[in-house]
Design a protein around this motif. Sequence first.
Motif, short mmCIF file in Angstrom:
data_model
loop_
_atom_site.label_atom_id
_atom_site.label_comp_id
_atom_site.label_asym_id
_atom_site.label_seq_id
_atom_site.Cartn_x
_atom_site.Cartn_y
_atom_site.Cartn_z
N THR A 286 0.75 -1.19 0.03
CA THR A 286 -0.06 -0.09 -0.05
C THR A 286 0.96 1.11 -0.18
N GLN B 77 -2.63 5.93 -6.20
CA GLN B 77 -2.73 5.07 -4.96
C GLN B 77 -3.06 3.91 -5.17
N THR C 85 -3.95 0.63 -2.66
CA THR C 85 -4.16 0.05 -1.55
C THR C 85 -4.65 -1.28 -1.44
N SER D 91 -5.95 -4.17 0.81
CA SER D 91 -6.54 -4.48 2.11
C SER D 91 -7.80 -5.48 1.66
#
Length: 129
Positions: A91, A124, A126, A128
Amino acid sequence: HLQLVESGGGLAQPGGSLRLSCAVSGFTFPYYHMAWFRQAPGKEREGVSCITSSDGSTDYADAVKGRFTVSRDNAKNTVYLQMNSLKPEDTAVYYCAADVTVLREKCTLHSGNYLLGYWGQGTQVTVSS
């Protein structure tokens, strides 16, 4: 007008994949080494991968070896980063950069070799669940 524009970031689950693209305009893309860097919150920017202009040789940070693959399409003025087996620690904001100094035979993962003005704005990523 010089531009490096990243795309392809987003949310992925651990173990998943994303493919980043960096479209370049305003300079002679095939002549220059290209690199990907990333910066996570609270951490320094780090080199992820790079690809040499002349022979397409590549280099990777130890943290991503075997999982990420960098490539370039000189006809499309675009560099790619295929990211597989993503981990939460991947990330970060990912940036592409161009080494336009033509001083180095091979690409490097040292951010100081990439001049201001030859960086994208970042995308970005990410990871998760």
